[in-house]
Design a protein around this motif. Structure first.
Motif, short mmCIF file in Angstrom:
data_model
loop_
_atom_site.label_atom_id
_atom_site.label_comp_id
_atom_site.label_asym_id
_atom_site.label_seq_id
_atom_site.Cartn_x
_atom_site.Cartn_y
_atom_site.Cartn_z
N PRO A 257 -45.18 53.81 66.61
CA PRO A 257 -45.16 53.63 68.07
C PRO A 257 -45.85 52.36 68.52
O PRO A 257 -45.41 51.71 69.47
CB PRO A 257 -45.89 54.88 68.59
N PHE A 258 -46.94 51.97 67.84
CA PHE A 258 -47.65 50.74 68.23
C PHE A 258 -46.76 49.52 68.05
O PHE A 258 -46.70 48.65 68.93
CB PHE A 258 -48.91 50.60 67.38
N THR B 134 -56.82 55.35 61.28
CA THR B 134 -55.86 56.42 61.00
C THR B 134 -56.03 56.95 59.59
O THR B 134 -56.02 58.17 59.36
CB THR B 134 -54.43 55.90 61.20
N SER C 193 -58.46 54.30 68.89
CA SER C 193 -57.04 54.12 69.16
C SER C 193 -56.80 53.73 70.61
O SER C 193 -56.00 52.83 70.91
CB SER C 193 -56.28 55.40 68.82
N TYR D 224 -55.03 50.04 72.24
CA TYR D 224 -53.98 49.86 73.25
C TYR D 224 -54.52 49.12 74.48
O TYR D 224 -53.78 48.36 75.11
CB TYR D 224 -53.39 51.21 73.64
N THR E 74 -48.97 56.73 64.13
CA THR E 74 -49.68 55.77 65.00
C THR E 74 -49.14 54.35 64.88
O THR E 74 -49.02 53.66 65.89
CB THR E 74 -51.18 55.77 64.66
N ALA F 135 -46.77 57.46 71.67
CA ALA F 135 -48.00 57.05 71.00
C ALA F 135 -49.16 57.97 71.37
O ALA F 135 -49.96 58.36 70.50
CB ALA F 135 -48.33 55.60 71.38
#
Length: 381
Positions: free
Chosen positions: A77-78, A57, A22, A26, A74, A101
């Motif tokens: 927010p992404f 996820t 994850s 980002y 997840t 996030a």
């Protein structure tokens, strides 16, 4: 780590692997901002990395026995971070969404595993990870040579001939006993570690962290909720227009080249030191810093003047021609454009990364928020 395991649908991921993947997602998104600027090109980057985030996820939720609905912790927010980077470009809102996030990823990473699976590099599933794991393990190991007395050749020859000519001295027996004791101690330590469950220090630390968070769960929810609420309020407040549009009366100096009737001017200051002004439907780009006698720098009607002022170009290649560019007595330079281009230029000002005119390159980061604060400009967006 095999790349096929990143796209596995039926496997399991433990907390450490999920958090690492994850975080990498980002990092790739923010790297795309550096490479492509905050533009629609980020949607192309997201097209490749969003499935990886969704699949890790799902593997983590399956490993912890949670409902697939928790995938929203997840993915939502992404997607909001992506939209903020491309369209809103508000730093405060971006930081708020990144905190949300991070909290979602942290919560899912510390969920205890209920599958009881055997993990290889944090993964358990149909993709064979043993080969890569064995390669990584053998690269960091040294070859252990068992000690012998007298060398291998002499020992073999003594056994083959069945002789008993070898006489063991007291010193040799002492050395051999020390090696045997050391080997026995290492084996005992390894077996005792195995009996204790074979937990690595990282697994123990994660268990201790999970236990500490569960004990203080109430306070953590309160602190996280207050932090996110304050940041959300600050983000929304920064996007709300705080004042009425600035209205000024155009005051042209006596020695300007072209005279124009006085009219109301509505302007907004842009982040990189220039302003956009509306006179009725005429858009004017204005910046300060030039010195000299007030004069006409460029005129489209005569095609004479500074050629660098003959074209305004955005970073996506879109171009517009100013009608006139004048240097005024207050060191201000103003470029006037056709009313036919007003809407298109304002939209490009809000969505592009930078714009160049008269040899200057102006950054447009945060321009959409600046335009959105003034109602007269907001109507064009």
């Amino acid at each position: 780590m095999q790349l096929k395991s990143l796209l596995c649908v039926n496997g399991l991921d433990n907390g450490q692997r999920f958090a690492a993947i994850s975080g990498l997602i980002y990092f790739v998104l923010l790297l795309g901002v550096v490479l492509f600027s905050p533009s629609a090109a980020l949607y192309g980057v997201a097209l490749f990395i969003t499935p990886v985030l969704a699949l890790t996820t799902m593997r983590r939720l399956r490993d912890s026995g949670k409902s697939p609905k928790f995938i929203l912790l997840t993915l939502l927010p992404f997607l909001l971070v992506l939209i903020t980077l491309v369209h809103i470009q508000s730093m405060m809102l971006l930081l708020t969404l990144l905190v949300i996030a991070g909290l979602g990823i942290g919560y899912m990473a510390i969920l205890p595993s209920t599958s009881g699976a055997n993990y290889v590099q944090g993964y358990s599933g149909p993709v064979d990870m043993t080969a890569s794991n064995a390669t990584a393990r053998s690269a960091g190991q040294r070859v252990r040579v068992e000690p012998t007395l007298g060398g291998s050749e002499s020992s073999a020859s003594f056994e083959a001939e069945g002789t008993s000519e070898f006489v063991e001295t007291d010193a040799d027996a002492s050395i051999q006993q020390q090696y045997a004791d050391a080997y026995t101690g290492a084996e005992t330590h390894r077996q005792s570690s195995s009996l204790r469950g074979g937990k690595t220090p990282s697994a123990i630390n994660l268990a201790q962290l999970r236990q500490a968070l569960q004990v203080n769960q109430k306070w953590l929810f309160v602190i996280s909720g207050v932090l996110v609420s304050v940041m959300l309020i600050a983000s929304i407040w920064s996007l709300i227009p705080t004042s009425e549009p600035e209205v000024e009366t155009a005051a042209l100096p006596e020695n300007t080249i072209e005279s124009a009737p006085q009219t109301d001017r509505i302007s907004t200051a842009m982040p990189d030191g220039f302003s956009l002004v509306l006179e009725d439907d005429v858009l004017i780009m204005r910046w300060l810093g030039e010195t000299g006698t007030p004069t006409n720098i460029w005129s489209l009607a005569t095609a004479k003047g500074d050629k660098t002022c003959s074209l305004m170009r955005f970073n996506n290649g879109t171009e517009y021609r100013p009608l006139v560019v004048d240097l005024l007595a207050d060191t201000g330079t103003e470029a006037r454009f056709s009313p036919l281009d007003t809407e298109a230029i304002i939209v490009d000002m809000a969505r592009r990364g930078n714009v160049s005119l008269c040899g200057y390159n102006f950054s447009l980061k945060g321009s959409q928020a600046a335009l959105g604060k003034v109602a007269a400009f907001r109507t064009y967006l």
